[in-house]
Design a protein around this motif. Sequence first.
Motif, PDB file in Angstrom:
ATOM      1  N   LEU A   1      52.114  59.769  42.113  1.00  0.00           N
ATOM      2  CA  LEU A   1      52.143  58.667  41.757  1.00  0.00           C
ATOM      3  C   LEU A   1      50.619  57.947  42.201  1.00  0.00           C
ATOM      4  O   LEU A   1      50.225  57.627  43.256  1.00  0.00           O
ATOM      5  CB  LEU A   1      52.940  57.605  42.470  1.00  0.00           C
ATOM      6  CG  LEU A   1      52.841  56.204  42.340  1.00  0.00           C
ATOM      7  CD1 LEU A   1      53.427  55.675  41.072  1.00  0.00           C
ATOM      8  CD2 LEU A   1      54.292  55.804  43.449  1.00  0.00           C
ATOM      9  N   GLY A   2      49.898  57.593  41.179  1.00  0.00           N
ATOM     10  CA  GLY A   2      48.541  56.915  41.617  1.00  0.00           C
ATOM     11  C   GLY A   2      48.278  55.398  41.807  1.00  0.00           C
ATOM     12  O   GLY A   2      48.887  54.755  40.789  1.00  0.00           O
ATOM     13  N   MET A   3      47.771  54.897  42.695  1.00  0.00           N
ATOM     14  CA  MET A   3      47.315  53.580  42.953  1.00  0.00           C
ATOM     15  C   MET A   3      46.573  53.162  41.600  1.00  0.00           C
ATOM     16  O   MET A   3      46.964  51.670  41.407  1.00  0.00           O
ATOM     17  CB  MET A   3      46.416  53.340  44.048  1.00  0.00           C
ATOM     18  CG  MET A   3      46.467  52.131  44.354  1.00  0.00           C
ATOM     19  SD  MET A   3      44.959  51.689  45.604  1.00  0.00           S
ATOM     20  CE  MET A   3      43.457  51.660  44.250  1.00  0.00           C
TER      21      MET A   3
ATOM     22  N   ALA B   1      45.159  44.735  33.703  1.00  0.00           N
ATOM     23  CA  ALA B   1      44.778  45.059  32.590  1.00  0.00           C
ATOM     24  C   ALA B   1      43.404  44.284  32.038  1.00  0.00           C
ATOM     25  O   ALA B   1      42.981  43.208  32.891  1.00  0.00           O
ATOM     26  CB  ALA B   1      45.635  44.444  31.457  1.00  0.00           C
ATOM     27  N   ASP B   2      42.458  44.754  31.520  1.00  0.00           N
ATOM     28  CA  ASP B   2      41.341  44.330  31.094  1.00  0.00           C
ATOM     29  C   ASP B   2      41.201  42.789  30.714  1.00  0.00           C
ATOM     30  O   ASP B   2      40.347  41.971  31.046  1.00  0.00           O
ATOM     31  CB  ASP B   2      40.467  44.985  30.123  1.00  0.00           C
ATOM     32  CG  ASP B   2      39.988  46.346  30.602  1.00  0.00           C
ATOM     33  OD1 ASP B   2      40.075  46.630  31.814  1.00  0.00           O
ATOM     34  OD2 ASP B   2      39.561  47.397  29.803  1.00  0.00           O
TER      35      ASP B   2
ATOM     36  N   THR C   1      41.700  43.512  41.965  1.00  0.00           N
ATOM     37  CA  THR C   1      41.772  43.821  40.501  1.00  0.00           C
ATOM     38  C   THR C   1      42.879  44.615  40.280  1.00  0.00           C
ATOM     39  O   THR C   1      43.089  45.295  39.210  1.00  0.00           O
ATOM     40  CB  THR C   1      40.531  44.484  39.874  1.00  0.00           C
ATOM     41  OG1 THR C   1      40.101  45.804  40.462  1.00  0.00           O
ATOM     42  CG2 THR C   1      39.239  43.502  40.043  1.00  0.00           C
ATOM     43  N   PHE C   2      43.911  44.720  41.241  1.00  0.00           N
ATOM     44  CA  PHE C   2      45.123  45.558  41.340  1.00  0.00           C
ATOM     45  C   PHE C   2      46.397  44.742  41.430  1.00  0.00           C
ATOM     46  O   PHE C   2      46.335  43.629  41.960  1.00  0.00           O
ATOM     47  CB  PHE C   2      45.132  46.477  42.390  1.00  0.00           C
ATOM     48  CG  PHE C   2      44.219  47.724  41.962  1.00  0.00           C
ATOM     49  CD1 PHE C   2      44.533  49.002  41.465  1.00  0.00           C
ATOM     50  CD2 PHE C   2      42.833  47.551  42.692  1.00  0.00           C
ATOM     51  CE1 PHE C   2      43.570  49.976  41.180  1.00  0.00           C
ATOM     52  CE2 PHE C   2      41.803  48.578  42.370  1.00  0.00           C
ATOM     53  CZ  PHE C   2      42.191  49.748  41.801  1.00  0.00           C
ATOM     54  N   ASP C   3      47.449  45.059  41.052  1.00  0.00           N
ATOM     55  CA  ASP C   3      48.695  44.555  41.312  1.00  0.00           C
ATOM     56  C   ASP C   3      49.388  45.222  42.271  1.00  0.00           C
ATOM     57  O   ASP C   3      50.107  46.145  42.302  1.00  0.00           O
ATOM     58  CB  ASP C   3      49.705  44.738  39.902  1.00  0.00           C
ATOM     59  CG  ASP C   3      51.035  44.334  40.165  1.00  0.00           C
ATOM     60  OD1 ASP C   3      51.122  43.442  40.888  1.00  0.00           O
ATOM     61  OD2 ASP C   3      51.906  44.547  39.501  1.00  0.00           O
ATOM     62  N   VAL C   4      49.138  44.638  43.644  1.00  0.00           N
ATOM     63  CA  VAL C   4      49.207  45.353  44.608  1.00  0.00           C
ATOM     64  C   VAL C   4      50.677  45.281  45.116  1.00  0.00           C
ATOM     65  O   VAL C   4      51.468  46.253  45.687  1.00  0.00           O
ATOM     66  CB  VAL C   4      48.487  44.884  45.954  1.00  0.00           C
ATOM     67  CG1 VAL C   4      48.702  43.348  46.154  1.00  0.00           C
ATOM     68  CG2 VAL C   4      48.780  45.782  47.226  1.00  0.00           C
ATOM     69  N   ASP C   5      51.297  43.932  44.621  1.00  0.00           N
ATOM     70  CA  ASP C   5      52.867  43.595  44.770  1.00  0.00           C
ATOM     71  C   ASP C   5      53.695  44.772  44.033  1.00  0.00           C
ATOM     72  O   ASP C   5      54.625  45.358  44.300  1.00  0.00           O
ATOM     73  CB  ASP C   5      52.980  42.216  44.516  1.00  0.00           C
ATOM     74  CG  ASP C   5      52.383  41.385  45.572  1.00  0.00           C
ATOM     75  OD1 ASP C   5      52.356  41.785  46.786  1.00  0.00           O
ATOM     76  OD2 ASP C   5      52.193  40.091  45.064  1.00  0.00           O
TER      77      ASP C   5
END
Length: 216
Positions: free
Chosen positions: A56-58, A64-65, A82-86
């Motif tokens: 499962l990759g972070m 999305a761009d 720039t990630f959806d950490v939640d």
Amino acid sequence: MGDVEHVGLAELVAAARRLAERGGRAILGIAGAPGAGKSVLSDALVEALGGDAVLLGMDAFHLADSELERLGRADRKGAPDTFDVDGYCSTLQRVLAADRPVYAPVFDRSLEAAIAGSVRIDPEVPLVITEGNYLLLDAAYEQGDWAAVRPLLTETWFVQPDEAQRLAWLVARHERYGRSPEEAREWSYGTDQRNAAVVAASAALADRVLSVRYDG
């Protein structure tokens, strides 16, 4: 965290297998700077463990761009905000429960985008390996709730190769996926290197810090 361990792949496969055999669901987190070899190690472990492990990759939780453009962050894609950490934490929590199949996205580097529902994680798979830059960020880092990730991981490894080797590999990877040599070097020594500094500060929270040999 101790000193850097110089270890062969076979030893790490054995360590991952012990996690898989401990009973219940375990999540192994593999962290490190961009270009450190996290994906190479993760893929090798999953291949060696067969049906006992899944990846499962972070990176699959990249925004999305189009959203990065809206937020004004497209020029530093790959930074922590720039990630959806939640969404990533929510998926890890569902994976940890191991009470039903979980479908997770995967990041396609040829598209530079995540594809939803690409990875099925069945309840009977004992080990989930997750890899990414920011698994070990703590509460001192204030952009996003990255500190919520580490408590969900059973064990964490930090991959720390030779720095010159890491940068050379990173430049080559950017070229492989379409950037010119100049663009690849600029991104690697600019955006990626700023992110690498953030990642390096989190290494102290890892259970093991590794320099990996693939010839033994």
